[in-house]
Design a protein around this motif. Sequence first.
Motif, PDB file in Angstrom:
ATOM      1  N   HIS A   1       0.823  -1.244  -0.164  1.00  0.00           N
ATOM      2  CA  HIS A   1       0.178   0.073  -0.079  1.00  0.00           C
ATOM      3  C   HIS A   1       0.706   1.368  -0.127  1.00  0.00           C
ATOM      4  O   HIS A   1       2.058   1.186   0.186  1.00  0.00           O
ATOM      5  CB  HIS A   1      -0.947   0.036   1.228  1.00  0.00           C
TER       6      HIS A   1
ATOM      7  N   GLN B   1       1.184   5.775   0.318  1.00  0.00           N
ATOM      8  CA  GLN B   1       0.573   7.001   1.139  1.00  0.00           C
ATOM      9  C   GLN B   1       1.624   8.079   0.523  1.00  0.00           C
ATOM     10  O   GLN B   1       2.831   8.186   1.085  1.00  0.00           O
ATOM     11  CB  GLN B   1       0.515   6.708   2.427  1.00  0.00           C
ATOM     12  N   TYR B   2       1.111   8.962   0.070  1.00  0.00           N
ATOM     13  CA  TYR B   2       2.025  10.285  -0.150  1.00  0.00           C
ATOM     14  C   TYR B   2       3.283   9.911  -0.925  1.00  0.00           C
ATOM     15  O   TYR B   2       4.325  10.526  -0.541  1.00  0.00           O
ATOM     16  CB  TYR B   2       2.168  11.158   0.726  1.00  0.00           C
TER      17      TYR B   2
ATOM     18  N   GLN C   1      -4.368  -0.409  -0.955  1.00  0.00           N
ATOM     19  CA  GLN C   1      -4.961   0.910  -0.764  1.00  0.00           C
ATOM     20  C   GLN C   1      -3.734   1.993  -1.167  1.00  0.00           C
ATOM     21  O   GLN C   1      -2.705   2.067  -0.913  1.00  0.00           O
ATOM     22  CB  GLN C   1      -5.230   1.271   0.625  1.00  0.00           C
ATOM     23  N   SER C   2      -4.192   3.034  -2.042  1.00  0.00           N
ATOM     24  CA  SER C   2      -3.415   4.141  -2.154  1.00  0.00           C
ATOM     25  C   SER C   2      -4.089   5.464  -1.817  1.00  0.00           C
ATOM     26  O   SER C   2      -5.085   5.863  -2.152  1.00  0.00           O
ATOM     27  CB  SER C   2      -3.354   4.039  -3.768  1.00  0.00           C
ATOM     28  N   ASN C   3      -3.157   5.995  -0.844  1.00  0.00           N
ATOM     29  CA  ASN C   3      -3.624   7.291  -0.097  1.00  0.00           C
ATOM     30  C   ASN C   3      -3.059   8.532  -0.600  1.00  0.00           C
ATOM     31  O   ASN C   3      -1.768   8.635  -0.490  1.00  0.00           O
ATOM     32  CB  ASN C   3      -3.679   7.208   1.243  1.00  0.00           C
ATOM     33  N   HIS C   4      -3.349   9.357  -1.483  1.00  0.00           N
ATOM     34  CA  HIS C   4      -2.968  10.753  -1.667  1.00  0.00           C
ATOM     35  C   HIS C   4      -1.579  10.457  -2.605  1.00  0.00           C
ATOM     36  O   HIS C   4      -0.471  11.248  -2.356  1.00  0.00           O
ATOM     37  CB  HIS C   4      -2.673  11.428  -0.499  1.00  0.00           C
ATOM     38  N   CYS C   5      -1.636   9.394  -3.372  1.00  0.00           N
ATOM     39  CA  CYS C   5      -0.341   9.266  -4.035  1.00  0.00           C
ATOM     40  C   CYS C   5      -0.392   9.674  -5.361  1.00  0.00           C
ATOM     41  O   CYS C   5      -1.721  10.067  -6.001  1.00  0.00           O
ATOM     42  CB  CYS C   5      -0.119   7.707  -4.375  1.00  0.00           C
TER      43      CYS C   5
ATOM     44  N   LYS D   1      -9.030   0.513  -2.621  1.00  0.00           N
ATOM     45  CA  LYS D   1      -9.310   1.755  -2.683  1.00  0.00           C
ATOM     46  C   LYS D   1      -8.185   2.664  -2.922  1.00  0.00           C
ATOM     47  O   LYS D   1      -6.949   2.639  -2.788  1.00  0.00           O
ATOM     48  CB  LYS D   1      -9.525   2.399  -0.956  1.00  0.00           C
TER      49      LYS D   1
ATOM     50  N   ILE E   1      -7.722   6.704  -3.105  1.00  0.00           N
ATOM     51  CA  ILE E   1      -8.285   7.823  -2.281  1.00  0.00           C
ATOM     52  C   ILE E   1      -7.438   9.037  -2.463  1.00  0.00           C
ATOM     53  O   ILE E   1      -6.174   8.876  -2.009  1.00  0.00           O
ATOM     54  CB  ILE E   1      -8.534   7.338  -0.683  1.00  0.00           C
TER      55      ILE E   1
ATOM     56  N   THR F   1     -13.836   9.526  -1.865  1.00  0.00           N
ATOM     57  CA  THR F   1     -14.536   9.013  -0.627  1.00  0.00           C
ATOM     58  C   THR F   1     -15.927   9.545  -0.596  1.00  0.00           C
ATOM     59  O   THR F   1     -16.087  10.391  -1.355  1.00  0.00           O
ATOM     60  CB  THR F   1     -13.732   9.483   0.634  1.00  0.00           C
TER      61      THR F   1
ATOM     62  N   THR G   1     -13.569  13.695  -1.314  1.00  0.00           N
ATOM     63  CA  THR G   1     -12.261  13.978  -1.502  1.00  0.00           C
ATOM     64  C   THR G   1     -12.007  14.136  -2.928  1.00  0.00           C
ATOM     65  O   THR G   1     -12.311  13.353  -3.666  1.00  0.00           O
ATOM     66  CB  THR G   1     -11.258  12.988  -1.080  1.00  0.00           C
TER      67      THR G   1
END
Length: 534
Positions: free
Chosen positions: A340, A342-343, A356-360, A379, A381, A398, A402
């Motif tokens: 996963h 993030q950033y 999951q990928s957050n703000h990448c 996800k 996101i 989301t 978002t």
Amino acid sequence: MFKLAHNGKILMDIAQAAPPSEGFILDALKQSPFSQCQIDHESIKAYFKGDQTERILAVAIKHDATFKVDICEDKMQAIGSITVAYGGKAISLEEAKKALIGAGITRGFKNAYLENLLKKQHLAQPGDEISELLAQGRLPTNGEPATLKLHVCTLKQRLKQPKLREDGSVDMRDFGALASVEKGTLLASQVPATNGTDGYNVLGETLPAKPGETFQLTAGDGTEISSSNPLDLIAAISGCPSEINNGLRVDDIFVIDEVSVKTGHIKFDGSVVVSKNVAPGMKIIAKGDVTILGSVESAEIQTKGNIEVKQAVIGHLDHQHNDEYLTCKLIAGGDIEISHGQYAYLEANNIQVFKQSNHCELKAFDTIVIGDGDKPIGKLIGGEISDAQKVIAGEIGTSSGTKMHIFLARSGMTLTKTTDECIKELATVDEQLSSLQQAVEKADKFKDAEKKKIIMQKILATQQHYCQQAEQLEKKLSDLDHHLHDLLDNTQLVVNKTLNSDVEIHIFDRVYKTQRQYPPCTAKLVDNEVKIEF
């Protein structure tokens, strides 16, 4: 009472004894040898109405069976139909075969089919129409594509097989000895494509099979094509084999426990395996595959091969540069696979984030997959997809809305720009050819034959040069147009669970912004507009 006329009609002599009723005639017909003939109800009714003045009454007619052959539109089937005889002759095997030949049936015919149809006519009622398949064509069987058969275990395969402990448990950190080969080892063989089997239709026309797609066996670094068999790939050096497109390469391997300030940055021409983590601020620059069994935090990894991170890839906004950049960056010439993110900034041919990928920020030349399996449900996101041809995820955005930007088929812009440049070049070449044609017309008026010959030779040589240039430009324009159409036809966003609001989808030069929550759907370019299909 009844007699058969030469025209097939069944006649009744009513001069001596008039029949008392229509029922009488019908009952008499049933008891006669003409019971299977077609009753002429109109003639009989006309007699009892007093419209019939003849001494002879036509009460029925005898019909032989009829046979016809219908060929389907695709010529793959021939259907035989029999209208059962009214007291007349049934269709014989010889007659039916002649009809088939007359219809042009030459292949796919079976005697059993025809015999079965002919038997049915004796069980059916007069006038019934019975049908049966008489001939069946065969579709072509396309050839199998060429494949690459591996004879060795690659680094990626080995790292998917954790070591089994004595107690039966699995040590996810210990993968045992790395896959390695000696110089001269047979690495892989190309299994050639097959030609397939031609088909045919019932008219005997051949339906050509499509040969299986083939490819050129690629000898990557550290490998070579066998001198004794051009379909075999062998190791030119000792090292670790890794798959590349249509072939393999063999790399030296650098194995290290972790990458931190204690080890310094890693720069290596082969493959790199990190047993634990890559610490913040560190760099790995490689030419082979990079595999990290732990996590990567605010580090930079660049390689011409693949990148695989078994755990998280985590960064943050770069406060030193006004939050315009991300502190974690992975760039691969091949593919990237991570658990996963993030950033983090990820750039590769294909990208897969298993959870999951957050703000990448993700950039792929081909496909981005968020999740695992045949129907990924990971996800996606926040962040941005800066380019890809296909994106597959379970949920995008989301429920709170978002904001997200997804750019697909951006390379189409470059194709369009290149097309415009080609059109300008072609216009310039056309102008040159037009000027040369005028020069030819002027030179043609010269009276000095020798001078005229020299000038014409120079002009024709220049004309030939520009004609070749024009031909090359036209081919390039055609290739660009096909490439753009293929790109746009295959570009899509696939959502397997939920597409939320405030997701801005860009496909080529068209935009669609979601205003609500959508169930599983696909976004693609249809009639030059981004459409959501369910």
